[in-house]
Design a protein around this motif. Sequence first.
Motif, mmCIF file in Angstrom:
data_model
loop_
_atom_site.group_PDB
_atom_site.id
_atom_site.type_symbol
_atom_site.label_atom_id
_atom_site.label_comp_id
_atom_site.label_asym_id
_atom_site.label_seq_id
_atom_site.Cartn_x
_atom_site.Cartn_y
_atom_site.Cartn_z
ATOM 1 N N UNK A 354 -12.792 -39.080 -1.097
ATOM 2 C CA UNK A 354 -11.525 -39.207 -0.384
ATOM 3 C C UNK A 354 -10.522 -39.877 -1.312
ATOM 4 N N UNK A 355 -9.260 -39.494 -1.206
ATOM 5 C CA UNK A 355 -8.264 -39.989 -2.147
ATOM 6 C C UNK A 355 -8.080 -41.503 -2.036
ATOM 7 N N UNK A 356 -7.778 -41.995 -0.837
ATOM 8 C CA UNK A 356 -7.531 -43.413 -0.690
ATOM 9 C C UNK A 356 -6.515 -43.882 -1.717
ATOM 10 N N UNK A 357 -6.791 -45.022 -2.335
ATOM 11 C CA UNK A 357 -5.911 -45.540 -3.386
ATOM 12 C C UNK A 357 -6.655 -45.533 -4.716
ATOM 13 N N UNK A 358 -7.472 -44.507 -4.940
ATOM 14 C CA UNK A 358 -8.273 -44.460 -6.159
ATOM 15 C C UNK A 358 -7.392 -44.441 -7.405
ATOM 16 N N UNK A 359 -6.292 -43.709 -7.357
ATOM 17 C CA UNK A 359 -5.410 -43.675 -8.529
ATOM 18 C C UNK A 359 -4.809 -45.054 -8.787
ATOM 19 N N UNK A 360 -4.505 -45.778 -7.724
ATOM 20 C CA UNK A 360 -4.007 -47.138 -7.904
ATOM 21 C C UNK A 360 -5.043 -48.021 -8.577
ATOM 22 N N UNK A 361 -6.300 -47.861 -8.177
ATOM 23 C CA UNK A 361 -7.386 -48.627 -8.792
ATOM 24 C C UNK A 361 -7.513 -48.270 -10.274
ATOM 25 N N UNK A 362 -7.470 -46.979 -10.569
ATOM 26 C CA UNK A 362 -7.617 -46.529 -11.949
ATOM 27 C C UNK A 362 -6.449 -47.009 -12.811
ATOM 28 N N UNK A 363 -5.240 -46.954 -12.267
ATOM 29 C CA UNK A 363 -4.080 -47.445 -13.015
ATOM 30 C C UNK A 363 -4.215 -48.928 -13.335
ATOM 31 N N UNK A 364 -4.649 -49.704 -12.352
ATOM 32 C CA UNK A 364 -4.802 -51.139 -12.562
ATOM 33 C C UNK A 364 -5.854 -51.421 -13.628
ATOM 34 N N UNK A 365 -6.943 -50.661 -13.614
ATOM 35 C CA UNK A 365 -7.987 -50.862 -14.619
ATOM 36 C C UNK A 365 -7.492 -50.459 -16.005
ATOM 37 N N UNK A 366 -6.787 -49.322 -16.090
ATOM 38 C CA UNK A 366 -6.281 -48.867 -17.394
ATOM 39 C C UNK A 366 -5.327 -49.886 -17.994
ATOM 40 N N UNK A 367 -4.567 -50.584 -17.147
ATOM 41 C CA UNK A 367 -3.599 -51.560 -17.639
ATOM 42 C C UNK A 367 -4.277 -52.763 -18.291
ATOM 43 N N UNK A 368 -5.566 -52.984 -17.982
ATOM 44 C CA UNK A 368 -6.290 -54.112 -18.547
ATOM 45 C C UNK A 368 -6.878 -53.818 -19.916
ATOM 46 N N UNK A 369 -6.836 -52.551 -20.342
ATOM 47 C CA UNK A 369 -7.408 -52.144 -21.622
ATOM 48 C C UNK A 369 -6.327 -52.175 -22.692
ATOM 49 N N UNK A 370 -6.682 -52.648 -23.872
ATOM 50 C CA UNK A 370 -5.722 -52.713 -24.963
ATOM 51 C C UNK A 370 -5.322 -51.306 -25.421
#
Length: 542
Positions: A354-370
Amino acid sequence: MLALQAPKATMRSNGMRDDRYVLAIDMGSSSVKATLVSQRGELAGTGLRNVDILLLPGGGAEQDPEQWWDAAISAAKSALATAAIPPERIVAVACTTQWAVTVPVDKGGHAIWNALSWMDTRGGRYSRAAVDGWPKIEGYAVYKLLKWVRLTGAAPNHSGVDGFGHILYFKHERPDLYARTYKFLEPMDYLNFRLTGRCAASYSTIFPYWLTDNRNPNRIDYHPALLRAAGIERSKMPDLRPVDAVLGELKPQVAAELGLLPGTRVVMGSGDSQAATVGAGCVRDYDGYFCIGTTAWLSCHVPWKKTDVAHSLATMPAALPGRYMVSAEQGTAGRCLEFLKNNILFPVNGQKPAEGDLYGILNAEAAQVQPGSEGLIFTPWINGVLAPREDHYTRSAFFNQTARTTRAHYVRAVMEGVAFNLRWLKGHVEKFIGRPFAQLNFIGGGATSQVWCQIQADILGCPVRRIANARSANAVGAALAAFSALGEIRVEDIAQIVKVAETYQPEEKHRRVYDEQFREFLEFYRRMRPIYRRLNPVVHPV
């Protein structure tokens, strides 16, 4: 020099604006969105419905046009109900859709078979045979290539993923359907036929069939020599109308179902990439933008017709009358992130999550990577490479993974890989138009990610301007082009009407790592090409 001013709406005595609206129907590969857009570029209501795509053995990719129609009407009714705009203030309907998709229809406008998608490669062998000969360059007989380029601006795609290949597939492998077909239509022209009962294609939508003389963008028509070379009868093709023509009025039963006034006009319009160029606010020549949706492209308007066969670049008739725009489609982009999410990161018992806020989760995680994803590099060629190098054998990959690679690294690497491909494309487009881009506007679903916006600025090396209502740029462009066609606004007003939400500047401290990785990105492609050709001797869409 006087500043341009956006059109002013009149005010009623109660203080409410008497804006006028266009109902814009925007249909992509996976959904249909209907939106009410004012002449000020503001959105009043939106409806969204999903549509399916069927992947078949042997390179087939089909969609059900009846599902398109049902989704378009349902989305439009939802948008109209949400907006609650009086029908007398809705001046027109304008469609914009995915293109290089072919629908065979009967005289009543109903599909007699599924539409062949822009991913369908089954007509490829017939396309290659049609352009073959000696001497040869880039897989084309030189004399045939020169004819196509001189007249159309480009040439049939070797893989068959265009209207030319689709029709040849029907002719050679489904001659029964070919014989029964009244006209072969693009999705936008199919929807317009159903809306009005009138069958026609615009100067814009006919482009991917490679059958028209496009040397004068104000007078485009089929060329007898191209029809003969393809072996396609003129009678199977729709009559042509300018992009700013009014095709007709809504059929009474359609107007009644939508709750619109009888006589509501339907404007011819253009494909989604042409409409997006307007919706990105890039109406002046050489003002550039890029889009990241399911696919990605980079474009601008130009004052001339031109072709670069070696890098799959050409100009095509634009959504604005008498204009050309650059056609530079790089292939899958947002779909890469969707593929990662659905098939690798979040599968549940083999089903898409289900879509939910998965893209939001992925964006937040990507922002933590150099920046640089600790050396992990992704190539976004899930369905092969288009511009700046047509190559349907090459496939997607992650390379340079380590034991420290996490989900966040994979997500950021996908975002960076799409940006590397756009950087590759950008360099060739700048050579094509003879000047660098001072800045680029950003539209599409990818533009809603702040981390992706900054990645784009850093990798592309120029300011990136995120357009307001970036997800709705296609619909906004279709509506503003329609307002212009109806004399409600001026073309030159559009750059002022389309608003910039935020500008992202490239960060110098990230240049070295991205420059190094970009060089390796290109080297990986060069070295892997022969391996992919051995692995994928038969080209199918993925």
